[in-house]
Design a protein around this motif. Structure first.
Motif, PDB file in Angstrom:
ATOM      1  N   LEU A   1       0.826  -1.205   0.000  1.00 15.35           N
ATOM      2  CA  LEU A   1       0.000   0.000   0.000  1.00 15.35           C
ATOM      3  C   LEU A   1       0.860   1.254   0.000  1.00 15.35           C
ATOM      4  O   LEU A   1       0.478   2.278  -0.574  1.00 15.35           O
ATOM      5  CB  LEU A   1      -0.948  -0.018   1.195  1.00 15.35           C
ATOM      6  CG  LEU A   1      -1.959  -1.171   1.182  1.00 15.35           C
ATOM      7  CD1 LEU A   1      -2.842  -1.127   2.414  1.00 15.35           C
ATOM      8  CD2 LEU A   1      -2.807  -1.135  -0.073  1.00 15.35           C
TER       9      LEU A   1
ATOM     10  N   ASP B   1       3.617   1.396  -1.606  1.00 15.15           N
ATOM     11  CA  ASP B   1       4.013   1.479  -3.010  1.00 15.15           C
ATOM     12  C   ASP B   1       2.921   2.118  -3.870  1.00 15.15           C
ATOM     13  O   ASP B   1       3.203   2.656  -4.940  1.00 15.15           O
ATOM     14  CB  ASP B   1       4.350   0.090  -3.556  1.00 15.15           C
ATOM     15  CG  ASP B   1       5.683  -0.429  -3.038  1.00 15.15           C
ATOM     16  OD1 ASP B   1       6.509   0.395  -2.605  1.00 15.15           O
ATOM     17  OD2 ASP B   1       5.896  -1.660  -3.063  1.00 15.15           O
ATOM     18  N   GLN B   2       1.675   2.059  -3.419  1.00 18.02           N
ATOM     19  CA  GLN B   2       0.579   2.722  -4.114  1.00 18.02           C
ATOM     20  C   GLN B   2       0.497   4.215  -3.780  1.00 18.02           C
ATOM     21  O   GLN B   2      -0.325   4.920  -4.354  1.00 18.02           O
ATOM     22  CB  GLN B   2      -0.752   2.058  -3.764  1.00 18.02           C
ATOM     23  CG  GLN B   2      -0.877   0.637  -4.256  1.00 18.02           C
ATOM     24  CD  GLN B   2      -2.202   0.006  -3.841  1.00 18.02           C
ATOM     25  OE1 GLN B   2      -3.036   0.631  -3.185  1.00 18.02           O
ATOM     26  NE2 GLN B   2      -2.405  -1.243  -4.225  1.00 18.02           N
TER      27      GLN B   2
ATOM     28  N   ARG C   1       0.139   5.388  -0.478  1.00 17.34           N
ATOM     29  CA  ARG C   1      -0.690   5.627   0.703  1.00 17.34           C
ATOM     30  C   ARG C   1       0.186   5.948   1.913  1.00 17.34           C
ATOM     31  O   ARG C   1       1.034   5.150   2.306  1.00 17.34           O
ATOM     32  CB  ARG C   1      -1.562   4.409   1.009  1.00 17.34           C
ATOM     33  CG  ARG C   1      -2.513   4.068  -0.109  1.00 17.34           C
ATOM     34  CD  ARG C   1      -3.437   2.919   0.278  1.00 17.34           C
ATOM     35  NE  ARG C   1      -4.300   2.580  -0.838  1.00 17.34           N
ATOM     36  CZ  ARG C   1      -5.415   3.230  -1.158  1.00 17.34           C
ATOM     37  NH1 ARG C   1      -5.797   4.260  -0.412  1.00 17.34           N
ATOM     38  NH2 ARG C   1      -6.132   2.862  -2.188  1.00 17.34           N
TER      39      ARG C   1
ATOM     40  N   ARG D   1      -4.083   8.860   0.071  1.00 16.14           N
ATOM     41  CA  ARG D   1      -3.444   8.870  -1.247  1.00 16.14           C
ATOM     42  C   ARG D   1      -4.025  10.017  -2.053  1.00 16.14           C
ATOM     43  O   ARG D   1      -5.247  10.187  -2.124  1.00 16.14           O
ATOM     44  CB  ARG D   1      -3.669   7.549  -1.991  1.00 16.14           C
ATOM     45  CG  ARG D   1      -2.946   7.481  -3.342  1.00 16.14           C
ATOM     46  CD  ARG D   1      -2.969   6.066  -3.903  1.00 16.14           C
ATOM     47  NE  ARG D   1      -4.244   5.702  -4.461  1.00 16.14           N
ATOM     48  CZ  ARG D   1      -4.550   5.746  -5.767  1.00 16.14           C
ATOM     49  NH1 ARG D   1      -3.645   6.171  -6.641  1.00 16.14           N
ATOM     50  NH2 ARG D   1      -5.726   5.369  -6.201  1.00 16.14           N
TER      51      ARG D   1
ATOM     52  N   ARG E   1       7.392   3.171  -3.386  1.00 10.19           N
ATOM     53  CA  ARG E   1       7.019   4.010  -2.237  1.00 10.19           C
ATOM     54  C   ARG E   1       7.920   5.238  -2.102  1.00 10.19           C
ATOM     55  O   ARG E   1       7.509   6.248  -1.548  1.00 10.19           O
ATOM     56  CB  ARG E   1       7.067   3.174  -0.960  1.00 10.19           C
ATOM     57  CG  ARG E   1       8.469   2.736  -0.550  1.00 10.19           C
ATOM     58  CD  ARG E   1       8.467   1.607   0.444  1.00 10.19           C
ATOM     59  NE  ARG E   1       7.984   0.376  -0.163  1.00 10.19           N
ATOM     60  CZ  ARG E   1       8.073  -0.813   0.422  1.00 10.19           C
ATOM     61  NH1 ARG E   1       8.592  -0.913   1.626  1.00 10.19           N
ATOM     62  NH2 ARG E   1       7.641  -1.894  -0.185  1.00 10.19           N
TER      63      ARG E   1
ATOM     64  N   HIS F   1       6.805   8.496  -4.487  1.00  8.73           N
ATOM     65  CA  HIS F   1       5.637   9.323  -4.203  1.00  8.73           C
ATOM     66  C   HIS F   1       6.036  10.592  -3.449  1.00  8.73           C
ATOM     67  O   HIS F   1       6.860  10.551  -2.529  1.00  8.73           O
ATOM     68  CB  HIS F   1       4.612   8.531  -3.398  1.00  8.73           C
ATOM     69  CG  HIS F   1       3.961   7.441  -4.196  1.00  8.73           C
ATOM     70  ND1 HIS F   1       2.854   7.650  -4.984  1.00  8.73           N
ATOM     71  CD2 HIS F   1       4.293   6.130  -4.343  1.00  8.73           C
ATOM     72  CE1 HIS F   1       2.517   6.512  -5.572  1.00  8.73           C
ATOM     73  NE2 HIS F   1       3.371   5.572  -5.200  1.00  8.73           N
TER      74      HIS F   1
ATOM     75  N   SER G   1       3.732   4.310 -10.522  1.00 14.12           N
ATOM     76  CA  SER G   1       2.601   4.369  -9.591  1.00 14.12           C
ATOM     77  C   SER G   1       2.491   5.725  -8.907  1.00 14.12           C
ATOM     78  O   SER G   1       1.460   6.034  -8.312  1.00 14.12           O
ATOM     79  CB  SER G   1       2.734   3.276  -8.523  1.00 14.12           C
ATOM     80  OG  SER G   1       3.810   3.552  -7.641  1.00 14.12           O
TER      81      SER G   1
ATOM     82  N   GLU H   1      -3.484   8.974 -12.498  1.00 13.82           N
ATOM     83  CA  GLU H   1      -3.942   8.136 -13.602  1.00 13.82           C
ATOM     84  C   GLU H   1      -4.006   8.934 -14.908  1.00 13.82           C
ATOM     85  O   GLU H   1      -3.650   8.429 -15.980  1.00 13.82           O
ATOM     86  CB  GLU H   1      -5.316   7.541 -13.270  1.00 13.82           C
ATOM     87  CG  GLU H   1      -5.915   6.671 -14.354  1.00 13.82           C
ATOM     88  CD  GLU H   1      -5.084   5.422 -14.668  1.00 13.82           C
ATOM     89  OE1 GLU H   1      -5.440   4.729 -15.641  1.00 13.82           O
ATOM     90  OE2 GLU H   1      -4.097   5.138 -13.957  1.00 13.82           O
TER      91      GLU H   1
ATOM     92  N   ASN I   1      -3.243   3.004 -12.452  1.00 12.34           N
ATOM     93  CA  ASN I   1      -3.027   3.463 -11.084  1.00 12.34           C
ATOM     94  C   ASN I   1      -4.333   3.645 -10.323  1.00 12.34           C
ATOM     95  O   ASN I   1      -4.357   4.270  -9.259  1.00 12.34           O
ATOM     96  CB  ASN I   1      -2.248   4.788 -11.081  1.00 12.34           C
ATOM     97  CG  ASN I   1      -0.787   4.577 -11.417  1.00 12.34           C
ATOM     98  OD1 ASN I   1      -0.268   3.467 -11.323  1.00 12.34           O
ATOM     99  ND2 ASN I   1      -0.118   5.650 -11.813  1.00 12.34           N
TER     100      ASN I   1
ATOM    101  N   PHE J   1      -6.494   1.779  -8.136  1.00 13.32           N
ATOM    102  CA  PHE J   1      -6.303   0.539  -7.376  1.00 13.32           C
ATOM    103  C   PHE J   1      -7.616   0.122  -6.713  1.00 13.32           C
ATOM    104  O   PHE J   1      -7.992   0.634  -5.663  1.00 13.32           O
ATOM    105  CB  PHE J   1      -5.209   0.721  -6.326  1.00 13.32           C
ATOM    106  CG  PHE J   1      -3.888   1.166  -6.898  1.00 13.32           C
ATOM    107  CD1 PHE J   1      -3.114   0.288  -7.630  1.00 13.32           C
ATOM    108  CD2 PHE J   1      -3.429   2.459  -6.715  1.00 13.32           C
ATOM    109  CE1 PHE J   1      -1.893   0.697  -8.162  1.00 13.32           C
ATOM    110  CE2 PHE J   1      -2.223   2.875  -7.231  1.00 13.32           C
ATOM    111  CZ  PHE J   1      -1.453   1.995  -7.960  1.00 13.32           C
TER     112      PHE J   1
END
Length: 650
Positions: free
Chosen positions: A227, A229-230, A232, A567, A596, A599, A620, A624, A647, A649
Motif C-alpha cells: 500500500l 508502493d501505491q 498511501r 493517497r 514508495r 511518491h 505508480s 492516472e 493506477n 487501485f
C-alpha cells in the motif's frame, strides 16, 4: 429504510433501553452514550472490496448512501421514490439518504418514536449515484439497489420529528452553502468493524466529481509495503495509539442489568468488552505550515525546496519557521535537528489535534483553539484583500502571509443530533492555508507534528537528490552517518495549498481549506472534548469532507494501531501531497527501485526517471490522467508505453 421494522427484533418480555431528552442541548451522540448498546460481532452481507457509488447530484460532498423503510431483507430492485426532506415528511416507499459519519459514535435511525430507543436491528444500504439530483429519472432510481445488509447490531431509534418531541435538533446536514436531510446515520459502532474506504476524484481543473465511492473491507492492513508502493501514507491515531471515546463512567442499562451482550438481550455484567465502544479517530496535525514542497529544476537538473514552482530556495521557510535555503541537498547533510536562521516573525505551523468527522462539511475549528493557532480572529485579513499580490522568486515574504483569511461572517453548520449552529449568531467563515497530518507518537514524549513534518520534508528532498543521475529514489543507506533514512521511513500528508503551482506568484485563498469557527460552548464541542479526555490532547476541530476531496482515504479501525491512510489522486496541482513511508530493508542500501520512495516527488522528475532512466517502479506515483498522457506521448513517438498498468487501485 430497508431495515427491520421497529419491534421486529424486540422481545416485549425485556424492557427496552430508552433515553429521555429535553431542551436544545440533547444530541444523538450523547443519547447514545447514555443508552447505546452494541453487539460485539456485526453480521454483514455484501461484496467486500467492491466500490459502492455514494450519493451525488446535489451540492453536498458528505458521503451518503440510500435506504428504504420496510422489512429487512427488503424487496429487490431500485428506489420507488426518493425523499431528501425531513424524515417526518417522507412517504414510506421513498428512499432516504444515509450519512456515513465517523464522528457519531452510534448508528441512528429516524423512527416513529417519541423518545430515543435502542435495539438490535438490521439495515440495508443502497448505492446512490445521482440519486439527489433534481432531475431524477426512472433509470437513476432503478440503479439504486441494495449493496450491503448489516444485521444484529445496536441502533438508536430517534424521533422522525425531533421538534415535536421537544428536542432542539433535527436531521439536517450541511452548512450555509448547501444542506439536506438524512433518514439515518451510520456511526462508529458499525464502521469500526471494517476498513472504510472513500474514493473521491474530481476532473482536473474543475469542480466536477468523476467518481465518489465507498468500499468496505473485512481486513485492511494499511501499514503494508504494497500500500505504501501505491502512495498511501498511513497516519496512526494520536498517542495513546487507540480509538477514543469510551469513558469508564459510561453506563448502559436495561432495567437493572448492564447492556453488554452475549446474544440478543443476553447480558453479562463481567465482560470487559463494553457496549459503549470507542470509535473516535484523533490525529496529530501541523496547522497552516508555510507553503513549500520538493520541486525539480530541469534546466539545472537539480532538486529544490521552495514555496512554489516559480520560486527558488532562498524563499523557502520550513514548517518550524526556519530559513533553511532548501537544504539538505544530500543525505550527509542530515534531516533531523537541523538549524537555520529563525524567521523574525512567527510564521511557522502550529500543532493541532483533529477528530475525523466524515459527515461534517469541509472543516470546523473550535473558536478557542482557532485563536490559539491563528491569533486574534478579528485581525485576520479578508480573503478578497489577498488578491493582486505578487512576490519575487527569492522573497521569503511569500511565506509570511496570514495562515488563514476571512471568507465571510454568515456561516451555519448542521450536524444530525446536535443543535444547529450559526442560525441565530452566524459563524465566522475562514479559509485555512493548509493542514498537515502526521502519525501519532508511540509514547507521550517526542517531537511535535511540525518538527516531524519538517524532517519528513527534508528526507523527501534527499530522495529527490539521490534520484538524479539515473539512480532510484531513496533516502540513502541505513547507517549511523545519516538520519535521513529514519526520517524517510515516517509518513505525512498535506491538504490545502501545499505549494504554489506553475506561474503562481502569490498564495491563492481559493485553493485553501474552507473552515467554520464553532464556539467552544456549543454542546457538540463540549461533549466531544469530554468524550476524548483525558486520553487525547484537547481536540481543536473536526476534519470533515475536506479530507475526502480528490483523495483516496481509508479509515482503518481494524488493526491494533488504528488510523487513516491518504493517497492523493491529483498530486500535480499542489493541493494534496502524500509522503508514504520510504522504508528500506537493511540490505537494500537504496539500490533497488521502490515505488514508495517515488511518491511525493515532482512530476517533471518522475517523467525523467521513468522515460530516461527506465525506473518504471515510479509509474505508480503518477496520477492516472498523467500516466495515460505519458503512455500516449511515447506511443506517438513509436515507443512502447512505459507505464501500462493502471493506477486506479480497486
Amino acid at each position: 429504510m430497508l431495515g427491520a421494522p421497529l419491534g421486529a427484533r424486540y422481545n416485549p418480555a425485556v424492557p427496552r433501553p430508552t433515553t429521555t431528552a429535553s431542551g436544545t442541548s440533547v444530541a444523538l451522540v450523547l443519547a447514545a452514550l447514555l443508552a447505546g448498546c452494541s453487539y460485539e460481532t456485526v453480521e454483514a452481507e455484501g461484496e467486500f472490496g467492491k466500490p459502492i457509488n455514494l450519493g451525488s447530484g446535489d451540492a453536498l460532498t458528505v458521503p451518503r448512501l440510500a435506504m428504504l423503510s420496510g422489512a429487512c431483507p427488503g424487496p429487490a430492485g431500485g428506489c420507488p421514490d426518493v425523499c431528501t426532506g425531513p424524515p417526518a415528511s417522507c412517504p414510506d416507499n421513498a428512499c432516504a439518504p444515509v450519512l456515513i459519519d465517523s464522528l457519531s459514535s452510534m448508528t441512528t435511525q429516524a423512527s416513529a418514536v417519541d423518545q430515543s430507543e435502542v435495539d438490535l436491528t438490521c439495515l440495508e444500504v443502497r448505492s446512490a449515484n445521482d440519486l439527489w439530483s433534481s432531475d431524477l429519472s426512472d433509470s437513476i432510481r432503478g440503479l439504486s439497489v441494495t449493496r450491503f445488509r448489516f444485521d444484529e447490531f445496536a441502533t438508536v431509534f430517534a424521533p422522525r420529528d425531533p421538534a415535536a418531541s421537544g428536542l432542539g435538533w433535527d436531521w439536517r446536514i450541511g452548512n450555509q452553502d448547501a444542506s439536506s436531510h438524512v433518514g439515518a446515520v451510520i456511526g462508529g459502532n458499525l464502521l469500526r468493524n471494517f476498513g472504510v474506504r472513500f474514493y473521491h476524484e474530481r476532473r482536473p481543473g474543475t469542480d466536477l466529481v468523476e467518481r465518489f465511492t465507498l468500499t468496505l473491507y473485512r481486513n485492511y492492513v494499511s501499514t503494508s509495503g504494497l500500500l505504501a508502493d501505491q502512495g498511501r501514507a498511513f497516519l496512526s491515531v494520536q498517542f495513546p495509539g487507540r480509538l477514543l471515546g469510551k469513558e469508564v463512567t459510561d453506563v448502559c442499562q436495561v432495567g437493572d442489568q448492564n447492556c453488554d451482550f452475549n446474544g440478543p438481550f443476553d447480558f453479562d455484567n463481567n465482560r470487559s468488552q463494553s457496549a459503549l465502544q470507542a470509535t473516535r479517530l484523533v490525529l496529530d496535525a501541523c496547522v497552516a505550515p508555510p507553503p513549500g514542497a520538493v520541486l525539480y529544476d530541469r534546466q539545472t537538473s537539480s532538486c529544490k525546496l521552495a514555496p512554489g514552482v516559480e520560486f527558488n530556495e532562498a524563499a523557502y521557510v520550513s514548517p518550524t519557521g526556519e530559513y533553511s535555503d532548501g537544504e539538505p541537498a544530500v543525505a550527509s547533510d542530515g534531516c533531523v535537528g537541523r538549524g537555520g536562521s529563525h524567521a523574525e516573525d512567527n510564521i511557522s505551523g502550529v500543532p493541532g489535534t483533529f477528530v475525523v468527522a466524515t459527515g461534517v462539511p469541509d472543516m470546523v475549528l473550535f473558536d478557542d483553539s482557532a485563536q490559539r493557532m491563528l491569533g486574534p480572529l478579528d485581525q485576520l485579513p479578508d480573503c478578497d484583500d489577498l488578491s493582486g499580490i505578487s512576490f519575487e522568486p527569492d522573497d521569503p515574504e511569500v511565506s509570511r502571509g496570514a495562515p488563514a483569511c476571512v471568507e465571510g461572517r454568515a456561516g451555519e453548520l448542521y450536524v444530525p443530533g446536535w443543535p444547529a449552529a450559526g442560525v441565530d449568531a452566524p459563524l465566522l467563515q475562514l479559509r485555512l492555508r493548509s493542514l498537515a497530518l502526521l502519525p501519532g507518537l508511540l509514547n507521550s514524549g517526542g517531537d511535535g507534528p511540525c518538527t516531524r513534518l519538517e524532517q519528513r520534508t527534508y528526507a523527501l528532498r534527499v530522495q529527490c537528490g539521490n534520484s538524479l543521475n539515473a539512480n532510484p529514489p531513496s533516502p540513502g543507506p541505513l547507517n549511523a552517518d545519516s538520519d535521513c533514512a529514519a526520517a524517510a521511513s515516517e509518513t505525512a500528508a498535506l491538504l490545502g495549498e501545499v505549494y504554489l503551482p506553475d506561474r503562481a506568484l502569490a498564495p491563492d485563498p481559493a485553493r485553501w481549506l474552507p473552515a467554520l469557527v464553532l464556539p467552544a460552548i456549543h454542546p457538540l464541542v463540549a461533549n466531544l472534548r469530554r468524550d476524548t479526555s483525558p486520553d487525547a490532547l484537547q481536540p481543536d476541530g473536526l476534519l470533515g469532507a475536506a479530507l475526502i476531496d480528490d483523495t483516496d482515504i481509508v479509515l482503518d479501525y481494524r488493526q491494533t494501531n488504528p488510523g487513516i491512510s491518504v493517497r492523493c489522486l491529483n498530486p500535480d496541482d499542489g493541493r494534496c501531497l502524500s509522503m508514504p513511508s520510504c522504508a528500506l530493508e537493511d540490505d537494500e542500501e537504496g539500490a533497488q527501485p521502490r515505488a514508495r520512495c517515488c511518491h511525493g516527488l515532482p512530476r517533471p522528475l518522475l517523467n525523467d526517471v521513468i522515460v530516461r532512466s527506465g525506473i518504471y517502479a515510479c509509474c505508480s506515483a503518477l496520477s492516472e490522467r498523467v500516466r495515460v498522457e505519458l503512455n500516449e506521448q511515447l506511443i506517438a513517438q513509436g515507443r512502447e508505453p512505459p507505464c501500462p498498468e493502471s493506477n486506479v487501485f480497486f
